[in-house]
Write a protein that holds these residues in place. Structure first.
Motif, PDB file in Angstrom:
ATOM      1  N   ALA A 220       4.262 -53.425 -30.641  1.00 34.42           N
ATOM      2  CA  ALA A 220       5.380 -54.231 -30.178  1.00 34.42           C
ATOM      3  C   ALA A 220       5.070 -55.784 -29.898  1.00 34.42           C
ATOM      4  CB  ALA A 220       6.099 -53.634 -29.342  1.00 34.42           C
ATOM      5  N   LEU A 221       3.942 -55.703 -29.324  1.00 34.92           N
ATOM      6  CA  LEU A 221       3.331 -57.212 -29.017  1.00 34.92           C
ATOM      7  C   LEU A 221       3.102 -57.816 -30.181  1.00 34.92           C
ATOM      8  CD1 LEU A 221       1.301 -56.787 -25.897  1.00 34.92           C
ATOM      9  CD2 LEU A 221       3.665 -57.762 -26.311  1.00 34.92           C
ATOM     10  N   LEU A 222       2.510 -57.106 -31.219  1.00 37.07           N
ATOM     11  CA  LEU A 222       1.928 -57.956 -32.647  1.00 37.07           C
ATOM     12  C   LEU A 222       3.031 -58.225 -33.510  1.00 37.07           C
ATOM     13  CD1 LEU A 222      -1.335 -55.638 -33.533  1.00 37.07           C
ATOM     14  CD2 LEU A 222      -0.947 -57.885 -32.820  1.00 37.07           C
ATOM     15  N   THR A 223       4.076 -57.366 -33.499  1.00 32.15           N
ATOM     16  CA  THR A 223       5.414 -57.718 -34.420  1.00 32.15           C
ATOM     17  C   THR A 223       6.535 -58.385 -33.765  1.00 32.15           C
ATOM     18  OG1 THR A 223       6.323 -55.356 -33.552  1.00 32.15           O
ATOM     19  CG2 THR A 223       5.039 -55.433 -35.520  1.00 32.15           C
ATOM     20  N   GLY A 224       6.139 -58.671 -32.327  1.00 27.57           N
ATOM     21  CA  GLY A 224       7.076 -59.510 -31.648  1.00 27.57           C
ATOM     22  C   GLY A 224       8.188 -58.929 -30.977  1.00 27.57           C
ATOM     23  N   ALA A 225       8.484 -57.440 -31.227  1.00 27.53           N
ATOM     24  CA  ALA A 225       9.357 -56.736 -30.462  1.00 27.53           C
ATOM     25  C   ALA A 225       9.373 -57.020 -29.080  1.00 27.53           C
ATOM     26  CB  ALA A 225       9.411 -55.344 -30.890  1.00 27.53           C
ATOM     27  N   VAL A 226       8.304 -57.037 -28.491  1.00 25.76           N
ATOM     28  CA  VAL A 226       8.312 -57.257 -27.074  1.00 25.76           C
ATOM     29  C   VAL A 226       7.302 -58.554 -27.011  1.00 25.76           C
ATOM     30  CG1 VAL A 226       7.280 -56.735 -24.747  1.00 25.76           C
ATOM     31  CG2 VAL A 226       8.399 -55.047 -26.321  1.00 25.76           C
TER      32      VAL A 226
ATOM     33  N   GLY B 166       6.275 -64.791 -14.054  1.00 21.08           N
ATOM     34  CA  GLY B 166       7.489 -64.358 -14.357  1.00 21.08           C
ATOM     35  C   GLY B 166       7.698 -64.656 -15.950  1.00 21.08           C
ATOM     36  N   PRO B 167       7.095 -65.300 -16.600  1.00 18.25           N
ATOM     37  CA  PRO B 167       7.226 -65.509 -18.314  1.00 18.25           C
ATOM     38  C   PRO B 167       6.410 -64.343 -19.060  1.00 18.25           C
ATOM     39  CG  PRO B 167       6.471 -67.824 -17.273  1.00 18.25           C
ATOM     40  CD  PRO B 167       6.345 -66.849 -16.063  1.00 18.25           C
ATOM     41  N   PHE B 168       5.846 -63.494 -18.287  1.00 19.34           N
ATOM     42  CA  PHE B 168       5.147 -62.392 -18.591  1.00 19.34           C
ATOM     43  C   PHE B 168       5.871 -61.015 -18.312  1.00 19.34           C
ATOM     44  CE2 PHE B 168       1.975 -65.669 -18.026  1.00 19.34           C
ATOM     45  CZ  PHE B 168       1.216 -65.646 -19.301  1.00 19.34           C
ATOM     46  N   LEU B 169       7.160 -61.447 -17.942  1.00 15.55           N
ATOM     47  CA  LEU B 169       7.920 -60.101 -17.573  1.00 15.55           C
ATOM     48  C   LEU B 169       8.130 -59.095 -18.735  1.00 15.55           C
ATOM     49  CD1 LEU B 169      10.646 -61.038 -15.014  1.00 15.55           C
ATOM     50  CD2 LEU B 169       8.914 -59.644 -14.733  1.00 15.55           C
ATOM     51  N   ALA B 170       8.267 -59.223 -19.646  1.00 19.02           N
ATOM     52  CA  ALA B 170       8.361 -58.270 -21.110  1.00 19.02           C
ATOM     53  C   ALA B 170       7.163 -57.360 -21.153  1.00 19.02           C
ATOM     54  CB  ALA B 170       8.585 -59.265 -22.256  1.00 19.02           C
ATOM     55  N   PRO B 171       5.888 -57.890 -21.048  1.00 14.45           N
ATOM     56  CA  PRO B 171       4.854 -56.903 -21.069  1.00 14.45           C
ATOM     57  C   PRO B 171       4.778 -56.038 -19.804  1.00 14.45           C
ATOM     58  CG  PRO B 171       3.974 -59.107 -21.140  1.00 14.45           C
ATOM     59  CD  PRO B 171       5.650 -59.151 -21.696  1.00 14.45           C
ATOM     60  N   ILE B 172       5.153 -56.752 -18.752  1.00 14.36           N
ATOM     61  CA  ILE B 172       4.941 -56.355 -17.519  1.00 14.36           C
ATOM     62  C   ILE B 172       5.780 -55.125 -17.309  1.00 14.36           C
ATOM     63  CG2 ILE B 172       5.387 -56.691 -15.009  1.00 14.36           C
ATOM     64  CD1 ILE B 172       4.170 -59.458 -15.225  1.00 14.36           C
ATOM     65  N   THR B 173       7.210 -55.425 -17.739  1.00 19.76           N
ATOM     66  CA  THR B 173       8.210 -54.434 -17.689  1.00 19.76           C
ATOM     67  C   THR B 173       7.575 -52.991 -18.543  1.00 19.76           C
ATOM     68  OG1 THR B 173      10.140 -56.125 -17.738  1.00 19.76           O
ATOM     69  CG2 THR B 173      10.535 -53.855 -18.601  1.00 19.76           C
ATOM     70  N   ALA B 174       7.103 -53.290 -19.785  1.00 21.25           N
ATOM     71  CA  ALA B 174       6.641 -52.252 -20.655  1.00 21.25           C
ATOM     72  C   ALA B 174       5.481 -51.292 -19.750  1.00 21.25           C
ATOM     73  CB  ALA B 174       5.823 -52.883 -21.812  1.00 21.25           C
TER      74      ALA B 174
ATOM     75  N   ALA C 163      14.740 -54.620 -22.945  1.00 23.26           N
ATOM     76  CA  ALA C 163      15.542 -53.318 -23.228  1.00 23.26           C
ATOM     77  C   ALA C 163      14.487 -52.654 -24.173  1.00 23.26           C
ATOM     78  CB  ALA C 163      16.848 -53.336 -23.956  1.00 23.26           C
ATOM     79  N   ARG C 164      13.714 -53.503 -25.174  1.00 28.27           N
ATOM     80  CA  ARG C 164      12.662 -52.599 -25.863  1.00 28.27           C
ATOM     81  C   ARG C 164      11.465 -52.273 -25.064  1.00 28.27           C
ATOM     82  NH1 ARG C 164      13.182 -57.707 -28.968  1.00 28.27           N
ATOM     83  NH2 ARG C 164      15.065 -57.663 -30.059  1.00 28.27           N
ATOM     84  N   ALA C 165      10.968 -53.310 -24.023  1.00 28.62           N
ATOM     85  CA  ALA C 165       9.992 -53.071 -23.209  1.00 28.62           C
ATOM     86  C   ALA C 165      10.172 -51.825 -22.253  1.00 28.62           C
ATOM     87  CB  ALA C 165       9.737 -54.345 -22.407  1.00 28.62           C
TER      88      ALA C 165
ATOM     89  N   ILE D 200      13.662 -65.167 -21.571  1.00 25.19           N
ATOM     90  CA  ILE D 200      13.355 -63.719 -21.959  1.00 25.19           C
ATOM     91  C   ILE D 200      14.586 -63.085 -22.504  1.00 25.19           C
ATOM     92  CG2 ILE D 200      12.208 -61.584 -22.086  1.00 25.19           C
ATOM     93  CD1 ILE D 200      10.165 -62.804 -19.826  1.00 25.19           C
ATOM     94  N   ALA D 201      14.761 -62.678 -23.581  1.00 22.67           N
ATOM     95  CA  ALA D 201      15.879 -62.214 -24.084  1.00 22.67           C
ATOM     96  C   ALA D 201      16.307 -60.954 -23.349  1.00 22.67           C
ATOM     97  CB  ALA D 201      16.291 -61.951 -25.498  1.00 22.67           C
ATOM     98  N   PRO D 202      17.676 -60.430 -23.129  1.00 24.77           N
ATOM     99  CA  PRO D 202      17.707 -59.247 -22.706  1.00 24.77           C
ATOM    100  C   PRO D 202      17.382 -58.019 -23.664  1.00 24.77           C
ATOM    101  CG  PRO D 202      19.984 -60.386 -23.155  1.00 24.77           C
ATOM    102  CD  PRO D 202      18.630 -61.230 -23.296  1.00 24.77           C
TER     103      PRO D 202
END
Length: 446
Positions: free
Chosen positions: A435-441, A337-345, A383-385, A377-379
Motif C-alpha cells: 500500500a505504501l509503494l502504490t500510494g494507497a497509504v 502527525g504527518p505520518f498518521l496514515a502508516p501509524i493508523t495502519a 480509511a484504507r490504512a 491527509i485525505a480521509p
C-alpha cells in the motif's frame, strides 16, 4: 498513580481487555467465563452498578441475529455432511491435490479465496472447513494450518466493497466506497500472493514432517471434529445419495440468497435448515437424533457469541471503548502527525484485535481521520490504512467466526491464536508495504 487514574475509563478498559486476554491465553479461564466475569467485575469497579444489566442485554441483542444464524448454519451444514452432499467435492479435491501437503495447502487458500467472494466469514469457514478438513485428516496435516490460511484469506477478501470492514471504513470517514477500495486493490492482491506463498511454505514443512513419520502415523493432537461423520457403518446409513442434486440445489440457492441479500441471514438459514432436515430425514425420530448429534457444537458456539455480546455491551456502555480510542490518540506527538496514515495502519492490528469492527471503525477511525485532516491527509487514505489490520482482527476473541472455525476443527481458540498471530502480522506488514509503494497509504502527508 492516583486512585482517580485507576478509575479512568480508558485505564479500566485497557485493564479489562488485558485481563481477559491474559486469562484465556494462559487457559486459566474458559473464553465463556472470562467474557462474562471480567467485564462484570470491571463494570462494577467503574461504578456502572445497576446499569450493567441493560448494557449486557443491549450487547446480547446486537449479536442475537448472528447467534441465531450460526445455530441454524451449523445444523444445516451438519445435516448436509451427514447426508453426504460434500462427499463428491471431497473426492474431487482429493483427486486434484492428491495427498501432497503443498498442493493441499495451496488448494485451501484458493478455495477460501473463491468462497470468500460473498464477503461473509462464517459462510466461508463452514464451506472451506467442511470441504478441506477430511483431506487434512486423511493426510495427517496440522488443522491449525487450515485455520491460518482460512482466516488470512477471508480477511483480505473482506476488502471488497461488499465486505463489512470496507463499508464501515468508508462510512466512518464519509468517503466514497470505490475511492477506498480501488487504490487498495493492488495491495490486497499482494497480500493474497503472500498467503499463497505462506501456504507453499506450510505445505513444504508438512511434507518434510510427514515424510519422516511412520506409515499410518497421525499427529498427536489430531482433533475429533464436531461435524465429522460418525463411524463408517452409521455414516453409510445416514447418507442420502439419491438426494444429492436436490441438496446441492438447496445449498446453492441458500448461498445465492445470502450473496443477493434476498432475506435476513437468520431467516434464510432457518428456512434452509427446515427444508433440509425434512427432505433428508423425514422421520421425526431421525430428525431428533441428527439435531442431538450436533447439539454440543451449536450450544458452544451460541453461548460464546452471547458472552462476547455481553462483553462488548459493557465495554461500550461504560464508555471504556470511546475513552480508549481518545487516549490512544492523545499520546501521539504533534511532530509525527504527518505520518498518521502508516501509524493508523500499524495501530489497526492491536486495536482491531481487542475491539469489534463497529467499535473501531465508528469510534476510533473518525477521530483519527479528523486529526489527520489537519495535516492534509485525505480521509480515504485513513480509511484504507484502517483496513490493513484485518488479518489480525480475524483472530480476535470477540469474533464469532473464530469460535465456529475452531469448533469445527476441534482445536482450542488460544492454540489457533498462538499459531496464526505471527503469520497474520506478517501478512499485514506485506499489505502495508504494498500500500505504501502504490500510494494507497501515503507515508507522509503532502
Amino acid at each position: 498513580m492516583t486512585p482517580s487514574i485507576f478509575l479512568n475509563p480508558a485505564f479500566l478498559g485497557l485493564a479489562m481487555v488485558m485481563t481477559f486476554m491474559t486469562l484465556i491465553m494462559t487457559k486459566r479461564m474458559s473464553a465463556i467465563a472470562a467474557l462474562l466475569l471480567v467485564p462484570i467485575l470491571f463494570g462494577l469497579i467503574a461504578g456502572a452498578g445497576a446499569g450493567l444489566g441493560p448494557m449486557m442485554i443491549k450487547g446480547v441483542l446486537q449479536v442475537a441475529p448472528t447467534a441465531l444464524m450460526l445455530a441454524f448454519a451449523v445444523l444445516y451444514f451438519a445435516i448436509m455432511m451427514d447426508a453426504g452432499l460434500f462427499d463428491p467435492l471431497v473426492r474431487k479435491v482429493l483427486a486434484t491435490v492428491g495427498e501432497d501437503p503443498v498442493r493441499i495447502a495451496l488448494g485451501t487458500a484458493v478455495l477460501a479465496t473463491v468462497v470468500s467472494l460473498d464477503g461473509d466469514g462464517t459462510t466461508t469457514a463452514l464451506i472451506v472447513i467442511t470441504a478441506m478438513l477430511p483431506v487434512y485428516r486423511k493426510v495427517g496435516m496440522n488443522p491449525l494450518i487450515l485455520a491460518t490460511l482460512l482466516g488470512s484469506t477471508n480477511s483480505l477478501m473482506n476488502f471488497v466493497p461488499w465486505g463489512g470492514p470496507s463499508a464501515r471504513a468508508a462510512s466512518a470517514v464519509h468517503a466514497d466506497l470505490a475511492q477506498v477500495f480501488l487504490p487498495l486493490l493492488p495491495a490486497m492482491i499482494a497480500g493474497l500472493a503472500g498467503v499463497y506463498g505462506l501456504a507453499w511454505l506450510f505445505g513444504r514443512s508438512e511434507r518434510r514432517r510427514l515424510a519422516g513419520a511412520a506409515p499410518g502415523a497421525t499427529i498427536a493432537d489430531q482433533p475429533v471434529v464436531a461435524l465429522a461423520p460418525p463411524a463408517d457403518t452409521e455414516a453409510a446409513a445416514l447418507r442420502r445419495p439419491r438426494l444429492f442434486w436436490l441438496n446441492l440445489v438447496l445449498t446453492v440457492g441458500l448461498l445465492l440468497g445470502m450473496i443477493l441479500s434476498l432475506a435476513p441471514l437468520p431467516v434464510l438459514m432457518m428456512g434452509a435448515f427446515a427444508v433440509a432436515v425434512t427432505i433428508n430425514y423425514p422421520n421425526l425420530r431421525e430428525q431428533k437424533a441428527r439435531i442431538a448429534a450436533h447439539a454440543d457444537n451449536v450450544v458452544n458456539v451460541v453461548v460464546l457469541i452471547f458472552s462476547a455480546g455481553a462483553f462488548t455491551g459493557i465495554l461500550n456502555g461504560t464508555g471504556m471503548a470511546d475513552a480508549m480510542a481518545t487516549a490512544a490518540l492523545s499520546v501521539i506527538p504533534p511532530n509525527i502527525g504527518p505520518f498518521l496514515a502508516p501509524i493508523t495502519a500499524l495501530a489497526s492490528m492491536p486495536l482491531t484485535f481487542v475491539m469489534s469492527n463497529d467499535a473501531y471503525y465508528f469510534g476510533v477511525v473518525p477521530v483519527i481521520a479528523q486529526t489527520a485532516a489537519h495535516y492534509g491527509i485525505a480521509p480515504e487514505a485513513i480509511a484504507r490504512a484502517s483496513l490493513i489490520g484485518q488479518p489480525v482482527h480475524a483472530l480476535s476473541p470477540l469474533l464469532a467466526p473464530i469460535y465456529l472455525a475452531c469448533g469445527l476443527l476441534g482445536v482450542d481458540v488460544a492454540d489457533a491464536q498462538r499459531f496464526a498471530l505471527k503469520w497474520a502480522v506478517l501478512i499485514c506488514l506485506l499489505v502495508l508495504g504494498a500500500a505504501l509503494l502504490t500510494g494507497a497509504v501515503p507515508l507522509v502527508a503532502g
